[in-house]
Design a protein around this motif. Sequence first.
Motif, PDB file in Angstrom:
ATOM      1  N   ILE A  17       0.844  -1.189   0.000  1.00 31.87           N
ATOM      2  CA  ILE A  17       0.000   0.000   0.000  1.00 31.87           C
ATOM      3  C   ILE A  17       0.880   1.240   0.000  1.00 31.87           C
ATOM      4  N   VAL A  18       0.586   2.163  -0.894  1.00 30.64           N
ATOM      5  CA  VAL A  18       1.244   3.464  -0.923  1.00 30.64           C
ATOM      6  C   VAL A  18       0.255   4.467  -0.350  1.00 30.64           C
ATOM      7  N   VAL A  19       0.663   5.197   0.686  1.00 30.98           N
ATOM      8  CA  VAL A  19      -0.208   6.139   1.370  1.00 30.98           C
ATOM      9  C   VAL A  19       0.275   7.559   1.101  1.00 30.98           C
ATOM     10  N   CYS A  20      -0.653   8.434   0.723  1.00 31.27           N
ATOM     11  CA  CYS A  20      -0.343   9.856   0.596  1.00 31.27           C
ATOM     12  C   CYS A  20      -1.621  10.647   0.829  1.00 31.27           C
ATOM     13  N   ASP A  21      -1.476  11.858   1.259  1.00 35.02           N
ATOM     14  CA  ASP A  21      -2.628  12.710   1.530  1.00 35.02           C
ATOM     15  C   ASP A  21      -3.380  13.035   0.258  1.00 35.02           C
ATOM     16  N   ASP A  22      -4.652  13.387   0.406  1.00 35.00           N
ATOM     17  CA  ASP A  22      -5.475  13.712  -0.762  1.00 35.00           C
ATOM     18  C   ASP A  22      -5.366  15.173  -1.172  1.00 35.00           C
ATOM     19  N   ASN A  23      -4.601  15.958  -0.435  1.00 31.87           N
ATOM     20  CA  ASN A  23      -4.472  17.380  -0.769  1.00 31.87           C
ATOM     21  C   ASN A  23      -3.097  17.737  -1.328  1.00 31.87           C
ATOM     22  N   ILE A  24      -2.380  16.764  -1.850  1.00 31.23           N
ATOM     23  CA  ILE A  24      -1.069  17.031  -2.453  1.00 31.23           C
ATOM     24  C   ILE A  24      -1.274  17.789  -3.760  1.00 31.23           C
ATOM     25  N   VAL A  25      -0.598  18.905  -3.908  1.00 33.85           N
ATOM     26  CA  VAL A  25      -0.719  19.678  -5.137  1.00 33.85           C
ATOM     27  C   VAL A  25       0.542  19.603  -5.992  1.00 33.85           C
ATOM     28  N   TRP A  26       1.673  19.201  -5.420  1.00 32.54           N
ATOM     29  CA  TRP A  26       2.900  19.004  -6.188  1.00 32.54           C
ATOM     30  C   TRP A  26       3.837  18.096  -5.416  1.00 32.54           C
ATOM     31  N   LEU A  27       4.733  17.469  -6.148  1.00 34.18           N
ATOM     32  CA  LEU A  27       5.779  16.635  -5.564  1.00 34.18           C
ATOM     33  C   LEU A  27       7.115  17.076  -6.137  1.00 34.18           C
ATOM     34  N   GLN A  28       8.133  16.994  -5.307  1.00 31.04           N
ATOM     35  CA  GLN A  28       9.480  17.277  -5.759  1.00 31.04           C
ATOM     36  C   GLN A  28      10.368  16.102  -5.379  1.00 31.04           C
ATOM     37  N   ALA A  29      11.421  15.945  -6.117  1.00 31.58           N
ATOM     38  CA  ALA A  29      12.405  14.900  -5.832  1.00 31.58           C
ATOM     39  C   ALA A  29      13.675  15.563  -5.324  1.00 31.58           C
ATOM     40  N   LEU A  30      14.413  14.828  -4.521  1.00 37.54           N
ATOM     41  CA  LEU A  30      15.692  15.325  -4.039  1.00 37.54           C
ATOM     42  C   LEU A  30      16.722  15.120  -5.134  1.00 37.54           C
ATOM     43  N   ALA A  31      17.330  16.202  -5.569  1.00 37.50           N
ATOM     44  CA  ALA A  31      18.353  16.142  -6.617  1.00 37.50           C
ATOM     45  C   ALA A  31      19.721  16.026  -5.956  1.00 37.50           C
ATOM     46  N   ASP A  32      20.748  16.349  -6.679  1.00 35.88           N
ATOM     47  CA  ASP A  32      22.103  16.313  -6.126  1.00 35.88           C
ATOM     48  C   ASP A  32      22.225  17.266  -4.941  1.00 35.88           C
ATOM     49  N   GLY A  33      22.956  16.843  -3.949  1.00 38.45           N
ATOM     50  CA  GLY A  33      23.139  17.684  -2.772  1.00 38.45           C
ATOM     51  C   GLY A  33      21.849  17.799  -1.999  1.00 38.45           C
ATOM     52  N   PHE A  34      21.516  19.007  -1.593  1.00 38.35           N
ATOM     53  CA  PHE A  34      20.291  19.241  -0.834  1.00 38.35           C
ATOM     54  C   PHE A  34      19.333  20.120  -1.619  1.00 38.35           C
ATOM     55  N   GLU A  35      19.257  19.908  -2.902  1.00 34.18           N
ATOM     56  CA  GLU A  35      18.373  20.689  -3.755  1.00 34.18           C
ATOM     57  C   GLU A  35      17.185  19.835  -4.191  1.00 34.18           C
ATOM     58  N   PHE A  36      16.040  20.480  -4.371  1.00 30.71           N
ATOM     59  CA  PHE A  36      14.862  19.800  -4.885  1.00 30.71           C
ATOM     60  C   PHE A  36      14.684  20.115  -6.361  1.00 30.71           C
ATOM     61  N   ARG A  37      14.006  19.231  -7.056  1.00 30.31           N
ATOM     62  CA  ARG A  37      13.665  19.464  -8.458  1.00 30.31           C
ATOM     63  C   ARG A  37      12.263  18.916  -8.691  1.00 30.31           C
ATOM     64  N   PRO A  38      11.544  19.468  -9.661  1.00 28.57           N
ATOM     65  CA  PRO A  38      10.210  18.937  -9.975  1.00 28.57           C
ATOM     66  C   PRO A  38      10.310  17.517 -10.533  1.00 28.57           C
ATOM     67  N   LEU A  39       9.281  16.723 -10.329  1.00 28.18           N
ATOM     68  CA  LEU A  39       9.242  15.403 -10.947  1.00 28.18           C
ATOM     69  C   LEU A  39       9.083  15.568 -12.455  1.00 28.18           C
ATOM     70  N   ARG A  40       9.724  14.681 -13.213  1.00 32.15           N
ATOM     71  CA  ARG A  40       9.599  14.720 -14.669  1.00 32.15           C
ATOM     72  C   ARG A  40       8.217  14.219 -15.078  1.00 32.15           C
ATOM     73  N   ARG A  41       7.650  14.842 -16.097  1.00 33.63           N
ATOM     74  CA  ARG A  41       6.359  14.383 -16.619  1.00 33.63           C
ATOM     75  C   ARG A  41       6.532  13.360 -17.721  1.00 33.63           C
ATOM     76  N   SER A  42       7.631  13.460 -18.446  1.00 31.45           N
ATOM     77  CA  SER A  42       7.853  12.514 -19.532  1.00 31.45           C
ATOM     78  C   SER A  42       9.328  12.124 -19.537  1.00 31.45           C
ATOM     79  N   PRO A  43       9.673  10.895 -19.267  1.00 32.61           N
ATOM     80  CA  PRO A  43       8.755   9.828 -18.878  1.00 32.61           C
ATOM     81  C   PRO A  43       8.189  10.097 -17.487  1.00 32.61           C
ATOM     82  N   ALA A  44       7.036   9.549 -17.210  1.00 33.49           N
ATOM     83  CA  ALA A  44       6.304   9.824 -15.969  1.00 33.49           C
ATOM     84  C   ALA A  44       7.072   9.320 -14.749  1.00 33.49           C
ATOM     85  N   GLU A  45       7.681  10.243 -14.024  1.00 30.83           N
ATOM     86  CA  GLU A  45       8.486   9.873 -12.869  1.00 30.83           C
ATOM     87  C   GLU A  45       7.620   9.435 -11.684  1.00 30.83           C
TER      88      GLU A  45
END
Length: 84
Positions: A17-45
């Motif tokens: 089971i994957v659990v996440c809130d129903d009010n999530i409006v965006w997700l980010q991934a942790l990139a190199d170091g301590f920086e965030f980046r948007p999830l890729r849409r294509s291919p669907a990350e």
Amino acid sequence: DRQGRFIEECFGSGQHIVVCDDNIVWLQALADGFEFRPLRRSPAELSSLFLRADAEMARRGAFLWGISPTQNPFFIRGFLNSKH
């Protein structure tokens, strides 16, 4: 906790089971170091994130996986927490 009871009542024993809130409006991934980046849409990350969650649960004998709501990269680590 109501969410835990709901999960126990709605899903069979041993299901992943994957659990996440129903009010999530965006997700980010942790990139190199301590920086965030948007999830890729294509291919669907996002779909690959859920596939990775399923594989990690199977590998570690876990059945519940969640998305961290923190925006502080200090608390995001390259390992999984396996509290029992």
